[in-house]
Design a protein around this motif. Structure first.
Motif, PDB file in Angstrom:
ATOM      1  N   TYR A  62       0.725  -1.206  -0.056  1.00 28.28           N
ATOM      2  CA  TYR A  62       0.038  -0.040   0.082  1.00 28.28           C
ATOM      3  C   TYR A  62       0.675   1.385   0.052  1.00 28.28           C
ATOM      4  CZ  TYR A  62      -4.633  -2.014   0.785  1.00 28.28           C
ATOM      5  OH  TYR A  62      -5.800  -2.515   0.302  1.00 28.28           O
ATOM      6  N   LYS A  63       2.362   1.083  -0.403  1.00 25.57           N
ATOM      7  CA  LYS A  63       3.246   2.374  -0.340  1.00 25.57           C
ATOM      8  C   LYS A  63       2.481   3.547  -0.782  1.00 25.57           C
ATOM      9  CE  LYS A  63       6.415   0.437  -3.703  1.00 25.57           C
ATOM     10  NZ  LYS A  63       5.597  -0.793  -3.831  1.00 25.57           N
ATOM     11  N   TRP A  64       1.954   3.313  -2.098  1.00 26.12           N
ATOM     12  CA  TRP A  64       1.570   4.507  -2.978  1.00 26.12           C
ATOM     13  C   TRP A  64       0.227   5.218  -2.205  1.00 26.12           C
ATOM     14  CZ3 TRP A  64       4.780   6.778  -6.136  1.00 26.12           C
ATOM     15  CH2 TRP A  64       5.496   5.855  -6.630  1.00 26.12           C
ATOM     16  N   VAL A  65      -0.539   4.316  -1.695  1.00 26.03           N
ATOM     17  CA  VAL A  65      -1.711   4.916  -0.870  1.00 26.03           C
ATOM     18  C   VAL A  65      -1.296   5.611   0.367  1.00 26.03           C
ATOM     19  CG1 VAL A  65      -3.900   4.277   0.164  1.00 26.03           C
ATOM     20  CG2 VAL A  65      -3.146   2.865  -1.720  1.00 26.03           C
ATOM     21  N   TYR A  66      -0.163   5.140   1.013  1.00 27.79           N
ATOM     22  CA  TYR A  66       0.204   5.955   2.288  1.00 27.79           C
ATOM     23  C   TYR A  66       1.030   7.239   1.531  1.00 27.79           C
ATOM     24  CZ  TYR A  66      -0.769   2.118   5.220  1.00 27.79           C
ATOM     25  OH  TYR A  66      -1.173   0.988   6.003  1.00 27.79           O
ATOM     26  N   LEU A  67       1.451   7.096   0.610  1.00 27.89           N
ATOM     27  CA  LEU A  67       2.078   8.365  -0.102  1.00 27.89           C
ATOM     28  C   LEU A  67       1.018   9.487  -0.195  1.00 27.89           C
ATOM     29  CD1 LEU A  67       4.710   9.416  -0.574  1.00 27.89           C
ATOM     30  CD2 LEU A  67       4.348   8.577  -3.097  1.00 27.89           C
ATOM     31  N   MET A  68      -0.162   8.932  -0.918  1.00 26.70           N
ATOM     32  CA  MET A  68      -1.292   9.816  -1.072  1.00 26.70           C
ATOM     33  C   MET A  68      -1.698  10.415   0.207  1.00 26.70           C
ATOM     34  SD  MET A  68      -3.608   7.493  -3.666  1.00 26.70           S
ATOM     35  CE  MET A  68      -2.787   6.639  -4.903  1.00 26.70           C
ATOM     36  N   ALA A 112      -7.601  11.808  -0.180  1.00 27.14           N
ATOM     37  CA  ALA A 112      -8.319  11.182   1.334  1.00 27.14           C
ATOM     38  C   ALA A 112      -9.144  10.287   0.920  1.00 27.14           C
ATOM     39  CB  ALA A 112      -8.483  12.490   2.071  1.00 27.14           C
ATOM     40  N   ALA A 113     -10.136  10.505   0.041  1.00 25.78           N
ATOM     41  CA  ALA A 113     -11.290   9.573   0.008  1.00 25.78           C
ATOM     42  C   ALA A 113     -10.826   8.222  -0.781  1.00 25.78           C
ATOM     43  CB  ALA A 113     -12.297  10.238  -0.888  1.00 25.78           C
ATOM     44  N   PHE A 114      -9.935   8.257  -1.637  1.00 22.37           N
ATOM     45  CA  PHE A 114      -9.418   7.134  -2.460  1.00 22.37           C
ATOM     46  C   PHE A 114      -8.488   6.229  -1.479  1.00 22.37           C
ATOM     47  CE2 PHE A 114      -6.074   4.634  -4.509  1.00 22.37           C
ATOM     48  CZ  PHE A 114      -6.739   4.082  -5.213  1.00 22.37           C
ATOM     49  N   ALA A 115      -7.677   6.735  -0.486  1.00 24.05           N
ATOM     50  CA  ALA A 115      -6.605   6.203   0.236  1.00 24.05           C
ATOM     51  C   ALA A 115      -7.593   5.409   1.345  1.00 24.05           C
ATOM     52  CB  ALA A 115      -5.699   7.119   1.086  1.00 24.05           C
ATOM     53  N   LEU A 116      -8.751   6.271   1.898  1.00 21.55           N
ATOM     54  CA  LEU A 116      -9.478   5.684   2.961  1.00 21.55           C
ATOM     55  C   LEU A 116     -10.639   4.834   2.791  1.00 21.55           C
ATOM     56  CD1 LEU A 116      -8.921   8.676   5.451  1.00 21.55           C
ATOM     57  CD2 LEU A 116      -7.855   6.660   5.423  1.00 21.55           C
TER      58      LEU A 116
END
Lengths: 316, 288
Positions: free
Chosen positions: A27-33, B92-96
């Motif tokens: 999920y590294k990219w997601v955390y970066l987001m 934020a919405a995509f990640a969460l």
């Protein structure tokens, strides 16, 4: 927990940690987001929460927040002794409560009326018009209000044209509250119907038909079918609105209000603004803000508990 | 039973018509004032229709540089603010909305908590000052870039996109970045448009933040300028009077023309806005 029947045996801790680590890596990219999002929240929402400490300090601009000396609850003691503070609280409650008293039933009535309209074109046009004021800024509303309600405004000219007396809509305390409520209701009534209209489309049509066949009048159908069907929405909305009694937008009282009616138009938010920004009493203003936040949270939790206790959904 | 004439229905329609008129009339009043002749306005004969129709007030207002500068500030804030807000809200919405993201509930709580508790006016003001945004246009959108309500609406929408679509893309080796850009965003155009419009209207109408953070008259936004034109005599901010416009006596036509000019952009995008917002409100009211 140990060896309970049917439970899938847990993997050893080492493997679980490893699995989570792999997941996190995936999920590294997601955390970066999330990095810019969290940076925004830390800087503009959480650091100001640290700033609340100045409510317990004698804030000195040159020393900054950290180096200013602690004074315990001195600031609060000073505020609680101030007549203006209690005035602001009273005004906030009066304006919120009067607005609620008028707008709450009216919103439901208008929703029910809209729901009865058969011509979809008429309904659509009416709704569009009713929603429109919601999107107009308070500055514009205040400008319009002046044009209509001042002693030289359109409404007073119509009144005097019919031989009546000029009404001090903007300059007498009582009438100003009336004007404030009218402006609020005008701006938000249409917008408020959206949620009820959505609930009303969910009412079972077959109930109406059955009642019709049984000879129920329109009014009876309204009382015994429609209202009970949307009862939970009504109750939830009411609780939600009551839980906001202590908070009030700053724009409306600041812009519609004027010096003549300050005695009733000064609410908590405008008071924190005047004390904090205009008079630069940072500690006092912050303390008032904190007091308001705490009361808000208490009301919110109480309202949530109450909603759940009567079998409705919570509001938090 | 459907098409039968009934008095009840007629009265209902009439009452709603009156209510709709009451919502619309103030706007008509403003327009009538803004295009009426000086004497008609002064003697107070204008109620519904313009008297001695002319557009002098608009000519005069649009000839003022202050109005154009205010327009410029507001357009910059609206465009930049909407872009930043959408960017952050989408991230934020995509990640969460990723179902099994470790730490998801913690990060969500960090965001939701700010709905119930905040530092308040002065502490936020001090932070804005300390990070150097005070008296600059970014102060009007950076400190309130994400609206929690909009975040919830967007996250709910993302959650409802079938997972199988995304999984297929993931198996084909697409990174999350790619999934978001190539798959989620094209599917979410309606919700992005809705929330973008919400943000845009919010920024266009922002008054208080401008009052709080903007001092230089050349950065005044339209709402701030409008306020000082409408209530010039009551404004105790010295900077409004310093340039002379606050003290200048304005005719009612000029004031109302300014009101009209600052409202017209809202009216122009209103049909698009209206197409989506009901859905947006409904998603938002369903707690995610």
């Amino acid at each position: 927990m140990k060896n309970s029947v049917g439970a899938v045996p847990k993997a050893p801790l080492g493997i679980r940690v490893k699995k989570t680590a792999i997941k996190i890596w995936n999920y590294k990219w997601v955390y970066l987001m999330l990095v810019p999002v969290l940076a925004y929240y830390i800087v503009f929402k959480y650091i100001p929460m640290y700033g609340i400490t100045i409510a317990f300090k004698n804030y000195n601009v040159f020393k900054g927040i950290t180096a200013s000396p602690w004074v315990g609850f001195d600031v609060f003691e000073k505020i609680f002794k101030s007549k203006n503070f209690w005035n602001a609280i009273r005004n906030t409650l009066v304006l919120n409560f009067t607005t609620l008293l008028v707008s709450f039933p009216l919103t439901i009535i208008v929703s029910l009326m809209l729901n009865e309209v058969r011509s979809s074109k008429f309904k659509r046009v009416t709704q569009s018009v009713l929603y429109l004021p919601h999107f107009v800024s308070w500055v514009v509303v205040a400008g319009i209000a002046n044009n209509l309600f001042l002693s030289t405004g359109t409404i007073n000219r119509i009144i005097t044209g019919f031989g009546g007396e000029t009404i001090p809509f903007m300059s007498s305390n009582g009438w100003w509250i009336f004007t404030y409520v009218v402006c609020n209701v005008w701006k938000e009534i249409g917008w408020g119907t959206i949620i009820y209209l959505a609930a009303l489309t969910g009412v079972d049509e077959s109930l109406y038909e059955a009642a019709y066949l049984d000879g129920a009048t329109k009014f009876q159908r309204l009382i015994y079918i429609t209202l009970p069907s949307i009862k939970s929405v009504i109750v939830t909305m009411l609780i939600l609105q009551i839980s906001k009694m202590m908070s009030i937008g700053l724009d409306a009282p600041l812009l519609i209000g004027n010096k003549k009616v300050l005695e009733v138009s000064e609410v908590i938010s405008t008071y924190t603004y005047r004390i904090g920004i205009e008079r630069a009493k940072y500690s006092d203003s912050t303390a008032i803000g904190l007091f308001q936040s705490v009361i808000n949270i208490i009301i919110l939790f109480a309202a949530d508990k109450f909603a759940k206790s009567i079998g409705e959904d919570g509001i938090i | 039973m459907r098409n039968k004439f009934s008095w009840g229905r007629l009265i209902n329609g009439l009452l709603l018509g009156i209510l709709a008129f009451a919502c619309l009339y103030p706007f008509l009043n403003v327009l009538a004032y803004s295009v009426s002749g000086y004497n008609a306005v002064l003697s107070g004969r204008v109620t519904f229709f313009p008297i001695d129709f002319n557009v002098d007030a608009y000519k005069q207002i649009l000839g003022k540089t202050q109005i154009w500068m205010a327009m410029r500030s507001t357009v910059i804030v609206t465009l930049a603010g909407t872009a930043l807000s959408l960017f952050l809200t989408i991230l934020a919405a995509f990640a969460l909305s990723r179902k099994d993201l470790p730490g998801k509930s913690f990060f969500t709580a960090v965001i939701l908590f700010t709905m119930y508790f905040s530092g308040g006016m002065i502490p936020t003001f001090l932070v804005v000052k300390n990070v150097g945004l005070f008296d600059s246009l970014p102060a009007l959108f950076v400190p309130q870039a994400i609206n929690v309500f909009n975040f919830i609406v967007m996250r709910t929408f993302f959650k409802n996109i079938p997972e199988s679509l995304e999984e297929a893309a993931r198996i084909d080796g697409a990174s999350y970045m790619k999934v978001l850009i190539k798959m989620i965003l094209p599917l979410s155009v309606p919700i992005i448009a809705t929330i973008g419009l919400f943000y845009a209207v919010g920024y266009w109408n922002t008054y208080f933040d401008a009052l709080l953070y903007i001092q230089k008259p050349e950065l005044y936004t339209l709402q701030l300028r409008l306020r000082s034109l409408l209530f010039g005599e009551e404004l105790n901010n010295s900077n409004a009077n310093a340039e002379g416009i606050g003290t200048q006596v304005m005719t009612q036509s000029l004031k109302m023309a300014t009101v009209a000019i600052s409202t017209i952009p809202i009216l122009v995008i209103y049909p698009w806005l209206q197409k989506y917002f009901v859905k947006g409100v409904m998603i938002g009211s369903v707690k995610g």
